[in-house]
Scaffold this active site. Structure first.
Site, PDB file in Angstrom:
ATOM      1  N   ILE A  74       0.837  -1.215   0.000  1.00 35.89           N
ATOM      2  CA  ILE A  74       0.000   0.000   0.000  1.00 35.89           C
ATOM      3  C   ILE A  74       0.867   1.259   0.000  1.00 35.89           C
ATOM      4  CG2 ILE A  74      -0.291   0.210   2.534  1.00 35.89           C
ATOM      5  CD1 ILE A  74      -3.321   0.744   1.858  1.00 35.89           C
TER       6      ILE A  74
ATOM      7  N   THR B 295       6.936 -20.291 -12.450  1.00 32.25           N
ATOM      8  CA  THR B 295       6.896 -18.921 -12.969  1.00 32.25           C
ATOM      9  C   THR B 295       5.636 -18.162 -12.547  1.00 32.25           C
ATOM     10  OG1 THR B 295       5.797 -19.553 -15.028  1.00 32.25           O
ATOM     11  CG2 THR B 295       8.220 -19.607 -15.014  1.00 32.25           C
TER      12      THR B 295
ATOM     13  N   CYS C 165      34.458   5.357  15.021  1.00 30.84           N
ATOM     14  CA  CYS C 165      33.470   6.249  15.630  1.00 30.84           C
ATOM     15  C   CYS C 165      33.306   5.952  17.125  1.00 30.84           C
ATOM     16  CB  CYS C 165      32.139   6.166  14.869  1.00 30.84           C
ATOM     17  SG  CYS C 165      31.023   7.529  15.268  1.00 30.84           S
TER      18      CYS C 165
ATOM     19  N   HIS D  30      33.784   7.709   9.782  1.00 28.55           N
ATOM     20  CA  HIS D  30      33.467   6.382   9.242  1.00 28.55           C
ATOM     21  C   HIS D  30      34.186   6.179   7.903  1.00 28.55           C
ATOM     22  CE1 HIS D  30      30.005   5.212  11.885  1.00 28.55           C
ATOM     23  NE2 HIS D  30      29.983   6.509  12.100  1.00 28.55           N
TER      24      HIS D  30
ATOM     25  N   GLU E  58      34.621   3.580   6.271  1.00 26.97           N
ATOM     26  CA  GLU E  58      33.973   2.542   5.450  1.00 26.97           C
ATOM     27  C   GLU E  58      33.051   3.139   4.388  1.00 26.97           C
ATOM     28  OE1 GLU E  58      31.225   2.852   9.149  1.00 26.97           O
ATOM     29  OE2 GLU E  58      33.352   3.114   8.649  1.00 26.97           O
TER      30      GLU E  58
END
Length: 543
Positions: A151, A190, A382, A508, A510
């Site tokens: 929805i 399918t 961090c 951070h 990464e």
């Protein structure tokens, strides 16, 4: 190429099929053909952004250069393509509705009754087109979160229907579905795909390309059946089988002509297949890496997606060191003085992970104390860096109650505290240092040697900082502040140079590690872990 083309990636049957990986792969392949691309994510939830969501709800919160807290799929987009996303690349229903309500309050709609159609759908369409108009991209790929039939997704589907009608050949819909294998019957089915496409057609959208997720190879007759039943050209029915690595998906999509199918649909010349040379080299190194390096990830969220970018950065760093990174999650909530040696046993390096709040924080401090005293390569990120600072203050400086003000407001040794200018801000999302900030590295430091440049920019997502009142004392005792923000003088990086590898970053790293440009800190950390492993083997075997 004159006008921007738009690719919409939708999903059906079930969630978690990998729309983000397919969107990233399409971007990668078009990029390899010389097109200028960007990718955006529309999430149907009502949160303004994922910043306040528990990682158990939605995985990690990714941060863009301009400080937008976004869905983790933006991490995939950046890792695959090397593009830098912004807040314009991430939208939620909450932000769409807020924009419309703000306009209504200002009187922008001149007293009109505000409705989902046209006002919400127009705001969605405006945001789809915005990036292309502003930066003149050749392709804008838009991934719609959730599954057809939800929805929450209805306004997005209506917006796509209108855009496909308005833009004609310039808009393409790639629909991702699932083809299950029924073991008892020994058959691939399918029907779920047919129902999913029918659902899409019922809202006025005919998919142009189908990507079938499957655990088993699909024979040609299955693809023909899907093409016939779903009104899709046979060469536009592509299968996405399970692969050993997500990074193999672009090559698999290239081999099946997904990029060609899209280019034909938008009327672009197909030309020769891109070589993907550096990408294939990365995959080759990854495949050939047989030796393992073991990294312990100490954190409090026992969910792979909660540390997605860290895991991917470690894996990439392993490949560039010709090793396979084996990551073991170690829950900091259950680490005690009595079991820490057992919990961290067999790890060649330890990452102390990020994560707000008190839960599991003492376990991180205990883990840091163990790795520091045992001289195991340690990387604090961090909050992890902050726990390194707390541990040092307690056990080296002798402040038994040292802590972060976040965890103990009454501590008399607040070695981590909130920034002065933030103390009057109470809004949960408003007190953080978010996005990219400058950092200047100290001469003769290990990090300068790693980065090979003095000025760097890294992304932040945090509220508390190293308390500079204690800085001289820390440095006298061996923990150095080797990265500082040039404007605020805030500490960005700490290291203990006398140890094998003991570095904590307030930012951070990464978020900036990609497949073709792995982050230097991760590469060097994994290199140190490999060296540590070899030293340990030598000590045990005498060889």
């Amino acid at each position: 190429m004159a006008e921007t083309k738009f690719i919409f990636v939708t999903g059906g049957v079930v969630s978690s099929l990998g729309k983000g990986i397919i969107s990233s792969s399409i971007g990668k392949l078009l990029q390899a053909r010389g097109y200028n691309i960007t990718i955006q994510k529309f999430d149907p939830y009502i949160n303004i952004d994922p910043g306040t969501l528990n990682p158990y709800e939605h995985g990690e919160c990714y941060v863009t250069m301009d400080g937008m807290e976004t869905d983790l799929d933006l991490g995939h987009y950046e890792r695959f393509t090397g593009i830098q996303t912004t807040k314009a690349n991430s939208l939620t229903t909450g932000r769409i509705y807020k924009a419309v309500i703000d306009k209504e309050r200002r009187g922008d709609y001149l007293g009109k009754t505000i409705q989902v159609v046209p006002h919400i759908t127009d705001e969605i369409k405006r945001n789809v087109k915005l990036l292309g108009q502003k930066y003149h991209f050749d392709f804008v790929i838009t991934e719609i979160g959730g599954t057809i039939g939800d929805i929450e997704s209805a306004p997005y589907m209506e917006a796509i229907r209108q855009l496909k009608w308005e833009l004609g050949r310039r808009a393409v819909c790639v629909h991702l579905t699932y083809v299950p294998y029924l073991k008892a019957a020994g058959e691939l089915k399918t029907k779920p795909t047919q129902h999913s496409v029918k659902e899409l057609q019922s809202v006025g959208i005919q998919p142009d390309v189908l990507v079938l997720r499957t655990e088993k190879h699909l024979p040609e007759d299955i693809r023909k059946k899907v093409a016939a039943f779903c009104n899709v050209d046979f060469d536009c029915v592509v299968q996405s089988e399970d692969l050993p690595s997500i990074y193999e998906v672009p090559v698999n999509m290239l081999n099946q002509g997904l990029d060609e199918a899209i280019l034909k649909k938008v009327g672009e010349p197909v030309g020769e297949k891109p070589a993907l040379g550096p990408w294939r080299t990365f995959l080759e190194r990854r495949k050939n890496a047989k030796d393992e390096v073991h990294i312990g990830l100490v954190g409090k969220y026992d969910l792979q997606d909660a540390y997605k970018s860290i895991r991917e950065s470690l894996a990439q760093a392993g490949t560039y060191n010709d090793h396979k990174t084996v990551i073991t999650f170690i829950n900091s909530e259950y680490i005690t003085e009595e079991n820490v040696a057992e919990k961290l046993k067999g790890q060649d390096g330890i990452v102390i992970g990020p994560g707000f709040g008190e839960r599991g924080s003492e376990g991180k401090v205990i883990a840091v104390h163990y790795t520091r005293t045992q001289d195991i390569p340690t990387f604090g990120i961090c909050f992890g860096m902050q726990m390194m600072v707390v541990e040092f203050a307690r056990n080296i400086l002798g402040y038994a109650d040292a802590n972060s003000r976040e965890l103990n407001e009454k501590t008399s040794h607040n070695v981590i505290d909130i920034m002065e200018e933030q103390k009057n801000i109470s809004n949960m999302g408003g007190t953080m240092r978010l996005g990219a900030f400058e950092c200047v590295l100290r001469q003769d430091s290990r990090v300068l040697n790693i980065y090979k440049q003095e000025h760097i920019q890294e992304r932040h997502r945090h509220r508390y900082e190293f308390n500079n009142e204690y800085l001289k004392e820390f440095e006298r005792n061996g923990m150095l502040a080797v990265g500082r923000n040039p404007e605020s003088d805030l500490v960005e990086i700490v290291e203990i140079p006398t140890l094998k590898w003991f570095i904590g970053t307030q930012f951070h790293p990464e978020y900036q590690s990609t497949v073709l440009k792995p982050h230097p800190l991760f590469v060097d950390f994994v290199k140190a872990a490999i060296k540590n492993k070899k030293n340990n083997v030598t000590e045990v075997t005498g060889k």
